[in-house]
Motif scaffolding. Structure first.
Motif, short mmCIF file in Angstrom:
data_model
loop_
_atom_site.label_atom_id
_atom_site.label_comp_id
_atom_site.label_asym_id
_atom_site.label_seq_id
_atom_site.Cartn_x
_atom_site.Cartn_y
_atom_site.Cartn_z
N PRO A 78 29.53 50.66 -35.25
CA PRO A 78 29.44 52.07 -35.56
C PRO A 78 29.66 52.93 -34.35
N LEU A 79 29.49 54.19 -34.53
CA LEU A 79 29.81 55.18 -33.52
C LEU A 79 28.97 55.04 -32.26
N LEU A 80 29.59 55.22 -31.11
CA LEU A 80 28.88 55.32 -29.85
C LEU A 80 28.81 56.78 -29.44
N THR A 81 27.67 57.38 -29.57
CA THR A 81 27.47 58.70 -28.99
C THR A 81 26.10 58.79 -28.37
N ALA A 82 25.08 59.43 -29.00
CA ALA A 82 23.91 59.80 -28.24
C ALA A 82 22.60 59.45 -28.88
N LEU A 83 21.56 59.36 -28.05
CA LEU A 83 20.22 59.04 -28.52
C LEU A 83 19.53 60.28 -29.05
N SER A 84 18.98 60.18 -30.24
CA SER A 84 18.20 61.28 -30.80
C SER A 84 17.00 61.55 -29.92
N THR A 108 27.91 63.64 -7.82
CA THR A 108 27.01 62.50 -7.85
C THR A 108 27.10 61.76 -9.17
N ALA A 109 26.92 60.44 -9.11
CA ALA A 109 26.86 59.60 -10.29
C ALA A 109 25.44 59.66 -10.86
N LEU A 110 25.34 59.84 -12.20
CA LEU A 110 24.04 59.94 -12.86
C LEU A 110 23.77 58.78 -13.80
N GLY A 111 24.79 58.32 -14.56
CA GLY A 111 24.55 57.26 -15.53
C GLY A 111 25.81 56.85 -16.24
N ILE A 112 25.66 55.96 -17.24
CA ILE A 112 26.78 55.53 -18.08
C ILE A 112 26.37 55.68 -19.54
N LEU A 113 27.35 55.96 -20.40
CA LEU A 113 27.08 56.26 -21.80
C LEU A 113 26.56 55.04 -22.55
N GLU A 114 25.50 55.28 -23.33
CA GLU A 114 24.85 54.22 -24.11
C GLU A 114 25.14 54.35 -25.59
N GLY A 115 24.55 55.32 -26.28
CA GLY A 115 24.69 55.41 -27.73
C GLY A 115 23.99 56.61 -28.30
N SER A 116 23.78 56.62 -29.63
CA SER A 116 23.22 57.78 -30.30
C SER A 116 22.52 57.39 -31.58
N GLN A 117 21.90 58.38 -32.21
CA GLN A 117 21.37 58.22 -33.55
C GLN A 117 22.30 58.89 -34.57
N GLN A 118 23.39 59.47 -34.11
CA GLN A 118 24.35 60.13 -35.00
C GLN A 118 25.45 59.16 -35.40
N ALA A 119 26.14 59.47 -36.46
CA ALA A 119 27.28 58.67 -36.91
C ALA A 119 28.43 59.61 -37.20
N ARG A 120 29.01 60.16 -36.14
CA ARG A 120 30.04 61.18 -36.29
C ARG A 120 31.40 60.66 -35.84
N THR A 121 32.45 61.19 -36.46
CA THR A 121 33.81 60.91 -36.05
C THR A 121 34.56 62.23 -35.99
N GLY A 122 35.73 62.20 -35.36
CA GLY A 122 36.58 63.39 -35.33
C GLY A 122 36.14 64.42 -34.31
N ALA A 123 36.58 65.65 -34.54
CA ALA A 123 36.34 66.72 -33.59
C ALA A 123 34.85 66.93 -33.34
N CYS A 124 34.53 67.43 -32.16
CA CYS A 124 33.14 67.68 -31.80
C CYS A 124 32.53 68.73 -32.72
N GLN A 125 31.25 68.59 -32.98
CA GLN A 125 30.51 69.46 -33.89
C GLN A 125 29.31 70.05 -33.16
N PRO A 126 28.66 71.06 -33.75
CA PRO A 126 27.44 71.58 -33.14
C PRO A 126 26.35 70.51 -33.08
N ASP A 127 25.44 70.69 -32.15
CA ASP A 127 24.26 69.83 -32.02
C ASP A 127 24.62 68.37 -31.76
N GLU A 128 25.60 68.15 -30.91
CA GLU A 128 25.91 66.78 -30.49
C GLU A 128 24.76 66.25 -29.63
N ARG A 129 24.48 64.97 -29.75
CA ARG A 129 23.43 64.32 -28.98
C ARG A 129 23.91 62.94 -28.55
N ASN A 130 23.82 62.67 -27.26
CA ASN A 130 24.03 61.29 -26.80
C ASN A 130 23.16 61.00 -25.60
#
Length: 482
Positions: A8-14, A431-453
């Motif tokens: 499933p989608l890799l974006t952001a943690l709720s 500065t380096a801060l981190g690397i992308l992990e995941g999300s509680q969302q299941a979104r595809t396509g163009a960015c939407q309001p209230d993105e979380r990762n």
């Protein structure tokens, strides 16, 4: 549900219940790893009043300024003021930790309130003399709290001693500065692997007692397991996320072979170098652990058809310990790093040099940060392998805010399937801060309001690599010829 190489989608943690009540900030690791994050007050040559102010070049932080302008409706001058306040606060934070530790309770940037710096303190008198280090004192608000950051650190450490820490721990304590308390985050997906059931029950009881012993200074909450994904695309650009020449940069596609013969993948985070011990002088590329853990075919990781990295190195898949340090394959280190200048880059709207790192303890709610990724869709890039990002989403760099920190870094930056492992960085101080992990969302396509990762902190990764590196010390490459 976790995936490795596809899913499933890799974006952001709720943000969960914690962020619904307040922006949560934590510190679970040590001080910054490089001098670029050390904050010291300097004395002006024209006045006796010290200052922590450092002006920023607007052209160097254009992506961050654009985010502030578009999100908060301010002009570029106001956006620049807010970004400079963020950077000045990094140095102020170090001063307050050293000189006002009995009163200082942490800080965060509140953009919704007009771009003010909120400084938490057990008494205003304890921090007030140091606030004059900022040139814009009118944009600083002191918030009374019951406990200093030193008190909270002691609470966190006492709880950690009772419940443990590390990739196999079912509970992880972290400081929430805006809440002025410690949160013990329960990783139920880790606890569910523990047998027998009696052992699992005992761990839960230990956690309950550890929190109860601290009274109002601590609270227990559940940490939702991030949704992860590892798929990529390839594309025709001269040098971009989908196809680029040496050196390897953060934000580039990593094409990883699955055991069923197909390929998926992730995004490169940062180049690493290990010194001393078993891996002295070796170069690595950092990405997310769920990209590689569990694969058995051992075929080299590719970028745009070229074999670049070994499929396995030092890796773990147990958020926030989700990382893979992959060594270069065969002679690829020479072709993809050692023979190339500027080895400390991440891709963005322009190439960004990384010159230092920030520990999780440094990173504050409200910071404006940027991320790079290689997710894309065959609908938009017909010559590429579809990563599952969905039509209307392009690879590249996006900026946003740190909404909170718990055991990871939670942001409102948009990301899609295929961006896993991509770098999170501070454009203002490189500065380096981190690397992308995941999300509680299941979104595809163009960015939407209230993105979380959410992102795995770079300091958490480096600490784990040092512990597992057979005497070697690991660092992000922060110099052109590092």
């Amino acid at each position: 549900m976790r995936t490795s190489g596809a899913g499933p989608l890799l974006t952001a943690l709720s943000l969960g219940a914690a962020a619904a009540a307040a922006l949560a900030f934590t510190g679970v690791v040590g001080p910054p790893r490089t001098a670029t994050t050390a904050a010291t007050a300097t004395t002006s040559t024209t006045t006796s009043k010290p200052s922590v102010h450092r002006p920023l070049d607007p052209a160097a932080v254009d992506d961050s300024l654009r985010y502030l302008v578009q999100t908060f409706g301010v002009d570029r001058a106001e956006a620049l003021r807010r970004l400079e306040l963020q950077q000045d606060a990094v140095r102020l934070d170090a001063v307050l930790r050293e000189k006002a530790s009995a009163a200082y309770g942490g800080m965060w940037v509140d953009h919704d309130a007009g771009g003010v710096l909120v400084v938490a303190a057990t008494g205003q008198a304890g921090v007030e003399p140091h606030l004059d280090l900022l040139p814009s004192r009118q944009h600083v608000r002191v918030q009374p709290v019951a406990r200093s950051l030193a008190d909270l650190t002691a609470v966190r450490d006492r709880i950690a001693a009772k419940v443990g820490t590390g990739p196999e721990a079912a509970h992880l304590p972290a400081i929430s500065e805006p809440e002025n308390r410690v949160v013990l985050w329960a990783r139920t997906w880790v606890a569910n692997r523990i047998t027998p059931l009696s052992a699992r029950a005992q761990l839960a009881e230990n956690a309950r007692q550890a929190v109860a012993a601290e009274g109002e200074a601590a609270v227990a909450r559940n940490l939702p397991e991030p949704r992860t994904s590892a798929q990529l695309s390839a594309g025709p650009t001269a040098c971009g996320p989908l196809a680029c020449a040496a050196p390897m940069r953060g934000g580039m596609r990593l094409d990883i072979r699955r055991d069923n013969g197909t390929r998926g993948g992730c995004t490169s985070g940062f180049n690493l170098r290990s010194t001393g011990g078993q891996h002295d002088g070796r170069a690595w590329v950092l990405t997310a652990g769920h990209c590689t853990v569990g694969k058995t075919n051992n075929r080299p990781v590719q970028h745009n058809g070229a074999e670049v990295l070994q499929q396995h190195g030092i890796e773990e898949n147990s958020y926030p310990y989700d990382y893979a340090a992959l060594p270069y394959a065969g002679d690829a280190a020479t072709a993809w790093l050692e023979s190339a200048p500027r080895r400390n880059l991440v891709l963005g709207s322009k190439e960004e040099p990384i010159t230092g790192t920030h520990a999780l303890t440094d990173i504050k709610a409200g910071w404006v940060v940027c991320a790079a990724g290689s997710a894309s869709s065959a609908a938009d890039f017909p010559d590429s392998v579809d990563s599952g990002a969905g039509a209307g989403y392009s690879p590249g760099t996006r900026c946003g805010r740190v909404l909170s920190t718990d055991v990871g870094i939670n942001t409102d930056i948009c990301a899609r399937a295929g961006d896993s492992g991509g770098p999170l960085f501070n454009q203002a101080d490189h500065t380096a801060l981190g690397i992308l992990e995941g999300s509680q969302q299941a979104r595809t396509g163009a960015c939407q309001p209230d993105e979380r990762n959410n992102y795995v902190p770079i300091s958490t990764v480096l600490g784990e690599l040092d512990a597992r590196g057979q005497g070697s010390t690991f660092a992000v490459i922060t110099a052109p010829n590092g």
